[in-house]
Design a protein around this motif. Structure first.
Motif, PDB file in Angstrom:
ATOM      1  N   SER A   1      30.629 -58.020 -78.593  1.00 62.38           N
ATOM      2  CA  SER A   1      30.710 -56.870 -79.514  1.00 62.38           C
ATOM      3  C   SER A   1      29.241 -56.779 -80.088  1.00 62.38           C
TER       4      SER A   1
ATOM      5  N   PRO B   1      33.237 -52.063 -78.964  1.00 63.28           N
ATOM      6  CA  PRO B   1      33.459 -53.465 -79.673  1.00 63.28           C
ATOM      7  C   PRO B   1      34.876 -53.648 -80.105  1.00 63.28           C
TER       8      PRO B   1
ATOM      9  N   CYS C   1      36.689 -54.521 -76.895  1.00 64.94           N
ATOM     10  CA  CYS C   1      36.745 -56.007 -76.711  1.00 64.94           C
ATOM     11  C   CYS C   1      37.361 -56.734 -77.438  1.00 64.94           C
TER      12      CYS C   1
END
Length: 447
Positions: free
Chosen positions: A113, A138, A141
């Motif tokens: 991220s 992010p 993720c």
């Protein structure tokens, strides 16, 4: 699953490599991006092809995945977050969750991220996306890292459950094997040594009674002593045969047995010993020999025939016995019929077992172990008892029988037969309904 993740990474790197190289700065930038593409591509390819070999190295050294992540950030910076390399970055937390658990997933999700946020920060002002779009990857993720950790826990629990189930199955198989071997030894002892020792005891009782008389006859004492000696030697020989049978080679390559020669020899010995006449007859062409059988199958059939002869002599008050054998289609039929009293109606195998009579039980178990069908009853005769065994020839000639069925047994009846059913706990008997020859059934009517 890790291999599939690396395969997906490999495909995404191949698709995004041209864009990364084209957008790289000339000179050193192109070289760095090209080197990063080659390194990440080769790492993904090697782990995809030989995960069993290199996967443990990745498990032991998380720093290798961190280095791969940093190398993968160079093409991502060059190509931009709107290319397929963004999917490669999402794969890293998923892989970390699968390999290292939730701690690894959290660590690599944070690292990836941060890299994605830095990539967005390096974009030119006219290329920058909004805050929501910048936080999308992010956040993805973090989600994939949690998914990887959850999948890891599920697979570990599944593996533990599978291992426990395998252990239970192994224990059950061992217990089943022990029970089957105990039942087999009990049958062998009943069919050989136990009967002979009982005869030794009777002969010894007769010798003792003769010797204790007021004026014992020396010739009679000598005959009875000779009978005790011969019976004891016979018991020793049967014990030796039982021990040899436990060590006999039962592989498919073992020598075959001529069933007809063996069964007629036993019938001749039985007639000479008991005085009960036995007629041996072939139901097919007598000039054609019966197919040779594997030694375990032949031993089961011989034991059934021998037990039927002994029952006719001891329990049926028979005056003659007829033994027949022949091949009909793909079945080998062996039959022993006597003209005795037959079995009283209502007798069951469970009742015989509780009373300590195991002859019929052993016959049924032997038929089940050989994969044969056994019928014990009056059959088509006006009186007496017929023990008929039907053995499928094609599987019987090539296979070695398994362990015998244990404990559960079918019912006995005075006139009918139960067919096409495996050995089960006692039930009421029904009329004969032949079924596939490969399935054993039992219809005992004679103890």
């Amino acid at each position: 699953m890790c291999r599939q993740v690396f395969g997906f990474r490999l495909a995404m790197i191949v698709l995004a490599a041209p864009a990364a190289l084209l957008n790289a700065s000339p000179g050193l930038g192109v070289r760095l991006v090209g080197a990063a593409v080659v390194v990440t591509f080769m790492v993904s390819y090697v782990l995809f092809r030989d995960w069993e070999r290199f996967g443990p190295l990745l498990l032991r050294h998380p720093s290798l995945l961190a280095a791969d992540t940093l190398f993968g950030s160079l093409p991502l910076v060059s190509a931009g977050p709107d290319t397929t390399l963004a999917y490669v970055s999402v794969c890293t937390p998923l892989l970390a969750g699968l390999v290292y658990g939730w701690r690894g997933a959290a660590c690599f999700a944070s690292l990836q991220s941060l890299i994605l946020l830095l990539v967005h920060a390096t974009l030119q002002a006219d290329q920058r996306a909004g805050v929501a779009e910048s936080l999308l990857l992010p956040g993805l993720c973090v989600v994939t890292g949690a998914m990887g950790s959850t999948l890891r826990n599920l697979m570990l629990r599944y593996g533990a459950a599978t291992q426990a189930l395998t252990a239970v199955q192994a224990r059950l198989a061992a217990t089943e094997a022990v029970h089957a071997e105990r039942a087999r030894l009990a049958r062998e002892m009943h069919d050989s040594v136990a009967k002979t020792l009982y005869g030794v005891a009777l002969a010894a009782d007769g010798l003792a009674a003769t010797a204790s008389a007021g004026a014992p006859d020396p010739a009679r004492v000598r005959r009875q002593a000779d009978l005790v000696s011969r019976s004891a030697r016979r018991a020793a020989a049967e014990s030796r045969e039982l021990l040899e049978d436990l060590r006999r080679d039962d592989s498919p390559a073992a020598p075959r047995t001529d069933l007809w020669a063996q069964v007629t020899s036993r019938a001749t010995d039985f007639a000479a010993r008991t005085g009960l006449p036995v007629t041996c007859r072939r139901t097919d062409d007598p000039r054609t020999p019966l197919p040779p059988l594997a030694a375990p199958l032949a031993r089961h059939l011989l034991a059934i025939a021998t037990e039927a002869l002994e029952n006719a002599h001891r329990h049926a008050s028979a005056t003659r016995v007829e033994l027949t054998a022949g091949v009909e289609g793909d079945l080998l039929r062996l039959s022993v019929h006597d003209d005795g009293d037959g079995l009283p109606s209502g007798t069951t195998l469970d009742a015989l077992r509780r009373a300590g009579h195991f002859g019929l039980l052993g016959m049924v178990e032997r038929a089940a172990a050989a994969g044969a069908r056994i019928r014990i009853g009056r059959g088509g005769n006006a009186r007496g008892t017929e023990v008929r065994v039907e053995l499928p020839l094609r599987p019987a000639q090539s296979a070695v029988p398994g362990q015998a069925a244990r404990s559960g047994q079918p019912a006995l009846s005075g006139q009918s037969a139960v067919s096409g059913q495996p050995v089960r706990p006692a039930q009421s008997a029904g009329p004969a309904q032949p079924s596939g020859p490969a399935r054993p059934d039992a219809t005992p009517e004679k103890a």
